[in-house]
Design a protein around this motif. Structure first.
Motif, PDB file in Angstrom:
ATOM      1  N   MET A  80      37.111  52.322 -12.978  1.00 22.68           N
ATOM      2  CA  MET A  80      38.269  52.743 -13.878  1.00 22.68           C
ATOM      3  C   MET A  80      38.362  52.760 -15.028  1.00 22.68           C
ATOM      4  O   MET A  80      39.235  52.152 -15.790  1.00 22.68           O
ATOM      5  CB  MET A  80      39.503  52.827 -13.236  1.00 22.68           C
ATOM      6  CG  MET A  80      39.305  53.702 -11.799  1.00 22.68           C
ATOM      7  SD  MET A  80      41.099  53.440 -10.707  1.00 22.68           S
ATOM      8  CE  MET A  80      42.520  53.989 -11.895  1.00 22.68           C
ATOM      9  N   LEU A  81      36.852  52.339 -15.862  1.00 22.36           N
ATOM     10  CA  LEU A  81      36.465  52.500 -17.390  1.00 22.36           C
ATOM     11  C   LEU A  81      36.307  53.596 -17.812  1.00 22.36           C
ATOM     12  O   LEU A  81      35.966  54.407 -17.400  1.00 22.36           O
ATOM     13  CB  LEU A  81      35.897  51.128 -17.078  1.00 22.36           C
ATOM     14  CG  LEU A  81      36.276  49.795 -16.320  1.00 22.36           C
ATOM     15  CD1 LEU A  81      35.081  48.849 -17.016  1.00 22.36           C
ATOM     16  CD2 LEU A  81      37.833  49.672 -17.221  1.00 22.36           C
ATOM     17  N   PRO A  82      36.547  53.466 -19.063  1.00 20.07           N
ATOM     18  CA  PRO A  82      36.576  55.167 -20.139  1.00 20.07           C
ATOM     19  C   PRO A  82      34.617  55.246 -19.935  1.00 20.07           C
ATOM     20  O   PRO A  82      33.982  54.150 -20.341  1.00 20.07           O
ATOM     21  CB  PRO A  82      37.245  54.189 -21.223  1.00 20.07           C
ATOM     22  CG  PRO A  82      38.201  53.112 -21.061  1.00 20.07           C
ATOM     23  CD  PRO A  82      37.320  52.939 -20.283  1.00 20.07           C
ATOM     24  N   PHE A  83      35.162  56.868 -20.701  1.00 21.82           N
ATOM     25  CA  PHE A  83      33.027  56.404 -21.226  1.00 21.82           C
ATOM     26  C   PHE A  83      33.667  58.181 -22.031  1.00 21.82           C
ATOM     27  O   PHE A  83      34.932  58.941 -21.323  1.00 21.82           O
ATOM     28  CB  PHE A  83      32.301  57.304 -19.710  1.00 21.82           C
ATOM     29  CG  PHE A  83      32.301  58.543 -19.093  1.00 21.82           C
ATOM     30  CD1 PHE A  83      31.814  59.222 -19.357  1.00 21.82           C
ATOM     31  CD2 PHE A  83      32.956  58.013 -17.742  1.00 21.82           C
ATOM     32  CE1 PHE A  83      32.025  60.427 -19.355  1.00 21.82           C
ATOM     33  CE2 PHE A  83      32.996  58.926 -17.151  1.00 21.82           C
ATOM     34  CZ  PHE A  83      32.657  60.751 -17.458  1.00 21.82           C
ATOM     35  N   ILE A  84      33.020  57.917 -23.085  1.00 16.39           N
ATOM     36  CA  ILE A  84      32.968  58.633 -24.316  1.00 16.39           C
ATOM     37  C   ILE A  84      31.822  59.324 -25.171  1.00 16.39           C
ATOM     38  O   ILE A  84      31.003  58.737 -24.880  1.00 16.39           O
ATOM     39  CB  ILE A  84      33.692  57.566 -25.668  1.00 16.39           C
ATOM     40  CG1 ILE A  84      35.315  56.295 -24.741  1.00 16.39           C
ATOM     41  CG2 ILE A  84      34.073  58.195 -26.697  1.00 16.39           C
ATOM     42  CD1 ILE A  84      35.362  55.522 -25.457  1.00 16.39           C
ATOM     43  N   HIS A 145      29.097  54.401 -21.887  1.00 15.96           N
ATOM     44  CA  HIS A 145      30.061  53.852 -20.177  1.00 15.96           C
ATOM     45  C   HIS A 145      30.363  52.933 -20.904  1.00 15.96           C
ATOM     46  O   HIS A 145      30.071  51.049 -21.086  1.00 15.96           O
ATOM     47  CB  HIS A 145      29.969  54.564 -19.444  1.00 15.96           C
ATOM     48  CG  HIS A 145      29.447  55.453 -18.905  1.00 15.96           C
ATOM     49  ND1 HIS A 145      30.209  56.077 -17.964  1.00 15.96           N
ATOM     50  CD2 HIS A 145      28.420  56.588 -19.662  1.00 15.96           C
ATOM     51  CE1 HIS A 145      29.410  57.050 -18.378  1.00 15.96           C
ATOM     52  NE2 HIS A 145      28.463  57.492 -18.654  1.00 15.96           N
ATOM     53  N   MET A 146      31.746  52.500 -20.616  1.00 12.74           N
ATOM     54  CA  MET A 146      32.595  50.684 -21.221  1.00 12.74           C
ATOM     55  C   MET A 146      32.208  50.497 -19.669  1.00 12.74           C
ATOM     56  O   MET A 146      31.865  48.911 -19.406  1.00 12.74           O
ATOM     57  CB  MET A 146      34.284  50.550 -20.953  1.00 12.74           C
ATOM     58  CG  MET A 146      34.858  51.714 -22.140  1.00 12.74           C
ATOM     59  SD  MET A 146      33.691  51.173 -23.920  1.00 12.74           S
ATOM     60  CE  MET A 146      32.772  52.379 -24.288  1.00 12.74           C
ATOM     61  N   CYS A 147      32.017  50.403 -18.438  1.00 13.51           N
ATOM     62  CA  CYS A 147      31.802  50.450 -17.219  1.00 13.51           C
ATOM     63  C   CYS A 147      30.687  49.396 -17.717  1.00 13.51           C
ATOM     64  O   CYS A 147      29.944  48.348 -16.823  1.00 13.51           O
ATOM     65  CB  CYS A 147      31.292  51.053 -16.115  1.00 13.51           C
ATOM     66  SG  CYS A 147      30.837  52.298 -15.895  1.00 13.51           S
ATOM     67  N   MET A 148      29.836  49.772 -17.880  1.00 12.09           N
ATOM     68  CA  MET A 148      28.428  49.018 -18.297  1.00 12.09           C
ATOM     69  C   MET A 148      27.750  48.131 -19.660  1.00 12.09           C
ATOM     70  O   MET A 148      27.467  47.343 -19.848  1.00 12.09           O
ATOM     71  CB  MET A 148      27.253  50.353 -18.708  1.00 12.09           C
ATOM     72  CG  MET A 148      26.201  49.716 -18.651  1.00 12.09           C
ATOM     73  SD  MET A 148      24.560  51.607 -18.395  1.00 12.09           S
ATOM     74  CE  MET A 148      23.067  50.613 -19.162  1.00 12.09           C
ATOM     75  N   VAL A 153      26.486  44.702 -16.402  1.00 11.84           N
ATOM     76  CA  VAL A 153      25.088  44.403 -17.732  1.00 11.84           C
ATOM     77  C   VAL A 153      25.005  43.405 -18.771  1.00 11.84           C
ATOM     78  O   VAL A 153      23.898  43.616 -19.648  1.00 11.84           O
ATOM     79  CB  VAL A 153      24.227  45.261 -17.268  1.00 11.84           C
ATOM     80  CG1 VAL A 153      23.159  45.091 -15.824  1.00 11.84           C
ATOM     81  CG2 VAL A 153      24.406  46.907 -17.652  1.00 11.84           C
ATOM     82  N   GLU A 154      26.630  44.209 -19.188  1.00 11.08           N
ATOM     83  CA  GLU A 154      26.660  44.118 -21.046  1.00 11.08           C
ATOM     84  C   GLU A 154      25.887  44.670 -21.681  1.00 11.08           C
ATOM     85  O   GLU A 154      25.686  44.222 -22.771  1.00 11.08           O
ATOM     86  CB  GLU A 154      27.188  42.967 -20.687  1.00 11.08           C
ATOM     87  CG  GLU A 154      28.749  42.489 -20.257  1.00 11.08           C
ATOM     88  CD  GLU A 154      29.030  40.651 -20.445  1.00 11.08           C
ATOM     89  OE1 GLU A 154      29.614  41.319 -21.329  1.00 11.08           O
ATOM     90  OE2 GLU A 154      28.252  40.445 -20.032  1.00 11.08           O
ATOM     91  N   LYS A 155      25.166  46.108 -21.915  1.00  7.54           N
ATOM     92  CA  LYS A 155      24.278  46.617 -22.545  1.00  7.54           C
ATOM     93  C   LYS A 155      25.655  47.222 -23.516  1.00  7.54           C
ATOM     94  O   LYS A 155      25.280  48.768 -23.606  1.00  7.54           O
ATOM     95  CB  LYS A 155      23.000  47.136 -21.668  1.00  7.54           C
ATOM     96  CG  LYS A 155      22.533  46.873 -20.901  1.00  7.54           C
ATOM     97  CD  LYS A 155      21.891  45.586 -21.833  1.00  7.54           C
ATOM     98  CE  LYS A 155      21.059  44.533 -20.631  1.00  7.54           C
ATOM     99  NZ  LYS A 155      21.354  43.408 -20.585  1.00  7.54           N
TER     100      LYS A 155
END
Length: 185
Positions: A80-84, A145-148, A153-155
């Motif tokens: 439930m995090l955004p992707f833009i 993707h904010m989830c990534m 992995v914070e890429k």
């Protein structure tokens, strides 16, 4: 779900995180968050028929029509995090064309649901195919993707690219290549 229920749930989430939902900075936050989530997921309340609203027009054009760089905002169904990102959509008409803004509205309708990018790409392509009966439809989506980016992995510089090719875009390498070249200009 009702605005009242969503507000109550956000109040509980804040409490469960160890926050005080009544402190000055958070007063009203549960309601604002509930309204924001309703807005971000408004695609559930829209239908393809209402979006298109009869905006199909007779045309002798049988050449590729492309709408590129359609910005999109969606929410990953896993976190439930955004992707833009942006969508590039093309079709080859067979006697009728769809109103230009309807292509962007179709993208938005599906993007404004909890979603994964792979499914979003296919839903847009299949919806456009179903209303236009085109010789072919192509959709490419590029998104961050904010989830990534924010967790896991914070890429920060990674992006995901997905594509769906239907009809002539799938069956003809030349047609597919023309589309791909035109969207990278």
């Amino acid at each position: 779900m009702s605005l009242e229920n969503l507000t109550r749930h956000y109040h509980e989430i804040l409490s469960d995180l160890g926050e005080n939902p009544e402190r000055e900075g958070l007063q009203g936050t549960p309601l604002r968050a509930a309204k924001a989530m309703q807005f971000l997921c408004r695609g559930y309340n829209e239908s393809l028929e209402d979006i298109v609203n009869g905006a199909l027009f007779e045309s002798e054009n049988d050449e590729m029509v492309i709408v590129k760089d359609i910005e999109l905002y969606s929410m990953c169904e896993h976190h439930m995090l955004p992707f833009i990102g942006k969508a590039h959509v093309a079709y080859i008409p067979t006697g009728r064309v769809i109103g230009l803004s309807k292509v962007a509205r179709i993208v938005d309708m599906y993007a404004r649901r909890l979603q994964i990018q792979e499914n979003l790409t296919r839903q847009i392509a299949e919806a456009l195919q179903s209303v236009t009966h085109a010789k072919g439809v192509a959709v490419v989506i590029e998104a961050k993707h904010m989830c990534m980016m924010m967790r896991g992995v914070e890429k920060q510089n990674s992006s995901m690219h997905t594509s769906v090719m239907l009809g002539a875009f799938r069956n003809s390498g030349t047609t597919r290549q023309e589309f791909l070249q035109l969207i990278t200009r």
